[in-house]
Write an enzyme that holds these catalytic residues in place. Structure first.
Site, PDB file in Angstrom:
ATOM      1  N   ARG A 160       0.857  -1.183   0.000  1.00 29.44           N
ATOM      2  CA  ARG A 160       0.000   0.000   0.000  1.00 29.44           C
ATOM      3  C   ARG A 160       0.897   1.237   0.000  1.00 29.44           C
ATOM      4  O   ARG A 160       2.042   1.195   0.436  1.00 29.44           O
ATOM      5  CB  ARG A 160      -0.892   0.034   1.241  1.00 29.44           C
ATOM      6  CG  ARG A 160      -1.856  -1.141   1.366  1.00 29.44           C
ATOM      7  CD  ARG A 160      -2.659  -1.014   2.661  1.00 29.44           C
ATOM      8  NE  ARG A 160      -3.664  -2.053   2.789  1.00 29.44           N
ATOM      9  CZ  ARG A 160      -3.497  -3.191   3.465  1.00 29.44           C
ATOM     10  NH1 ARG A 160      -2.329  -3.431   4.068  1.00 29.44           N
ATOM     11  NH2 ARG A 160      -4.463  -4.089   3.544  1.00 29.44           N
ATOM     12  N   LYS A 184      -2.562  -2.005   7.759  1.00 29.98           N
ATOM     13  CA  LYS A 184      -3.784  -1.459   8.357  1.00 29.98           C
ATOM     14  C   LYS A 184      -4.005  -2.073   9.735  1.00 29.98           C
ATOM     15  O   LYS A 184      -3.693  -3.237   9.965  1.00 29.98           O
ATOM     16  CB  LYS A 184      -4.993  -1.756   7.466  1.00 29.98           C
ATOM     17  CG  LYS A 184      -5.088  -0.841   6.259  1.00 29.98           C
ATOM     18  CD  LYS A 184      -6.396  -1.074   5.523  1.00 29.98           C
ATOM     19  CE  LYS A 184      -6.555  -0.093   4.368  1.00 29.98           C
ATOM     20  NZ  LYS A 184      -7.807  -0.316   3.627  1.00 29.98           N
ATOM     21  N   HIS A 253      -1.810   2.848  -6.154  1.00 27.37           N
ATOM     22  CA  HIS A 253      -2.793   1.792  -5.953  1.00 27.37           C
ATOM     23  C   HIS A 253      -2.881   0.875  -7.164  1.00 27.37           C
ATOM     24  O   HIS A 253      -3.108  -0.324  -7.045  1.00 27.37           O
ATOM     25  CB  HIS A 253      -4.156   2.412  -5.660  1.00 27.37           C
ATOM     26  CG  HIS A 253      -5.160   1.424  -5.142  1.00 27.37           C
ATOM     27  ND1 HIS A 253      -4.934   0.653  -4.022  1.00 27.37           N
ATOM     28  CD2 HIS A 253      -6.394   1.074  -5.588  1.00 27.37           C
ATOM     29  CE1 HIS A 253      -5.977  -0.129  -3.807  1.00 27.37           C
ATOM     30  NE2 HIS A 253      -6.874   0.105  -4.749  1.00 27.37           N
ATOM     31  N   ARG A 256      -0.207  -1.762  -6.910  1.00 31.67           N
ATOM     32  CA  ARG A 256      -0.581  -2.818  -5.957  1.00 31.67           C
ATOM     33  C   ARG A 256      -1.641  -3.727  -6.578  1.00 31.67           C
ATOM     34  O   ARG A 256      -1.569  -4.954  -6.452  1.00 31.67           O
ATOM     35  CB  ARG A 256      -1.105  -2.175  -4.671  1.00 31.67           C
ATOM     36  CG  ARG A 256      -1.671  -3.151  -3.639  1.00 31.67           C
ATOM     37  CD  ARG A 256      -1.956  -2.414  -2.338  1.00 31.67           C
ATOM     38  NE  ARG A 256      -2.913  -3.070  -1.486  1.00 31.67           N
ATOM     39  CZ  ARG A 256      -2.630  -3.993  -0.569  1.00 31.67           C
ATOM     40  NH1 ARG A 256      -1.377  -4.400  -0.415  1.00 31.67           N
ATOM     41  NH2 ARG A 256      -3.570  -4.521   0.185  1.00 31.67           N
ATOM     42  N   HIS A 279      -4.367  -8.808   3.672  1.00 29.97           N
ATOM     43  CA  HIS A 279      -5.808  -8.741   3.886  1.00 29.97           C
ATOM     44  C   HIS A 279      -6.206  -9.678   5.020  1.00 29.97           C
ATOM     45  O   HIS A 279      -5.802 -10.844   5.035  1.00 29.97           O
ATOM     46  CB  HIS A 279      -6.567  -9.156   2.624  1.00 29.97           C
ATOM     47  CG  HIS A 279      -6.545  -8.116   1.550  1.00 29.97           C
ATOM     48  ND1 HIS A 279      -6.797  -8.406   0.228  1.00 29.97           N
ATOM     49  CD2 HIS A 279      -6.308  -6.780   1.602  1.00 29.97           C
ATOM     50  CE1 HIS A 279      -6.709  -7.296  -0.482  1.00 29.97           C
ATOM     51  NE2 HIS A 279      -6.416  -6.300   0.328  1.00 29.97           N
ATOM     52  N   TYR A 288     -10.789  -7.214  -4.362  1.00 28.54           N
ATOM     53  CA  TYR A 288      -9.641  -6.405  -4.766  1.00 28.54           C
ATOM     54  C   TYR A 288      -9.077  -6.856  -6.091  1.00 28.54           C
ATOM     55  O   TYR A 288      -8.660  -6.067  -6.923  1.00 28.54           O
ATOM     56  CB  TYR A 288      -8.562  -6.514  -3.681  1.00 28.54           C
ATOM     57  CG  TYR A 288      -7.488  -5.471  -3.774  1.00 28.54           C
ATOM     58  CD1 TYR A 288      -6.409  -5.628  -4.629  1.00 28.54           C
ATOM     59  CD2 TYR A 288      -7.551  -4.325  -3.005  1.00 28.54           C
ATOM     60  CE1 TYR A 288      -5.426  -4.672  -4.720  1.00 28.54           C
ATOM     61  CE2 TYR A 288      -6.567  -3.367  -3.073  1.00 28.54           C
ATOM     62  CZ  TYR A 288      -5.505  -3.546  -3.936  1.00 28.54           C
ATOM     63  OH  TYR A 288      -4.533  -2.595  -4.022  1.00 28.54           O
TER      64      TYR A 288
END
Length: 315
Positions: A160, A184, A253, A256, A279, A288
């Site tokens: 990311r 995250k 993005h 990725r 994830h 995604y």
């Protein structure tokens, strides 16, 4: 009913209009909501009350989950966005909670009704040839070396933007081809990288000291010698896309997303791609990578031992 015009707010039946007005007073006096929020509640609830009258409903206790689902279906037919339908349902739930509070309802009929899922538009990935064109940056300028190292690393490890920017030098193990990434939710994972990403990161590390301030910990720095910003990375990648003649708009993005798509196409291993992307839920990886059910079913049919069709016996 289809083709029936809505009644205006002032001629709603008293059984519908009076509880609505008391709710608006409650929002103003008890909740202290802004005028804008109150106006939004009033617009949404008046619209639904008008629709219910058109459907033959004359009081709020008559409304059950089936009626609420009809309101949602009508909103879909009117081509309202998923987010707008969710807002409308949220207003209705709040109103029904108020009716429960004042004793006009025993249960909230909108609680069990879901809005349609809001499909996030996903960036198109670059194909392998476009990616190769983007990454063929042949320039010894320190900024160009830094930029190619960033792009190689984002595409090579599926990072990311925030993860890339926040990497410190001490999180990189160049010889092993590993980076300790904080993703995250402050969750840590090890991201592997090799090949061109490893080569260009090594080149950048050999000249980083010529740009970085003495006390700076960041792996990637700007011309000022401090940690590079998100916006700077976005701007530089966009510029390289133009310089290299790539027809698609380039963004971090998109690199990725291309990593995820190309890895999945090559391996077919959804679980591995999930781990590499960091994830928590595999459903996020499916969305995604824009993986459709047909592809999943095909992988399942080929891989699962109980899914393979038995050959017909010679009975």
């Amino acid at each position: 009913m289809a083709g029936k015009s809505f009644v205006s707010p002032e001629i709603l039946p008293d059984e519908l209009a009076h509880p609505l007005q008391r709710f608006y007073d409650y929002l103003l006096n008890e909740k202290g909501l802004s005028q804008r929020t109150q106006a939004n509640y009033q617009q949404q609830l008046t619209t639904m009350a008008q629709q219910l009258v058109s459907l033959g409903v004359s009081s709020w206790p008559e409304v059950d989950a089936a009626w609420v689902r009809q309101l949602v279906s009508k909103a879909k037919r009117e081509k309202l966005k998923a987010s707008s339908i969710a807002t409308r349902l949220s207003s209705l739930r709040s109103f029904f909670d108020y009716l429960i509070l004042v004793g006009l309802l025993e249960a909230n009929p909108a609680k069990g009704v879901s809005a349609p899922k809001n499909q996030r538009p996903l960036p198109k990935n670059l194909d392998v040839d476009e990616m190769g064109l983007l990454l063929e940056v042949q320039d010894d300028d320190p900024l160009a070396v830094r930029d190619r190292a960033m792009m190689e690393l984002m595409y090579g490890a599926g990072l990311r933007l925030a993860e890339l920017v926040n990497i410190d030098v001490n999180q990189v193990q160049l010889s092993q081809g590993e980076i300790r990434v904080i993703g995250k939710g402050n969750k840590e994972r090890k991201a592997p990288f090799s090949g061109q990403a490893k080569e260009w990161l090594g080149r950048w590390l050999s000249i980083r000291s010529t740009m970085a301030s003495e006390s700076e910990l960041a792996l990637f720095v700007s011309k000022r010698g401090t940690r590079i910003s998100h916006r700077n990375v976005q701007k530089r990648m966009e510029e390289w896309g133009i310089k290299q003649g790539v027809s698609s708009h380039i963004s971090p993005h998109k690199l990725r997303h291309s990593f995820a798509t190309h890895m999945l196409e090559s391996s077919g291993n959804l679980r591995a791609v999930q781990e590499l992307l960091g994830h928590e839920n595999i459903s996020t990886t499916q969305i995604y990578t824009n993986l459709d059910f047909q592809h999943l079913a095909s992988v399942y049919d080929k891989a699962h031992p109980r899914a393979r069709k038995n050959k017909k016996s010679d009975d």
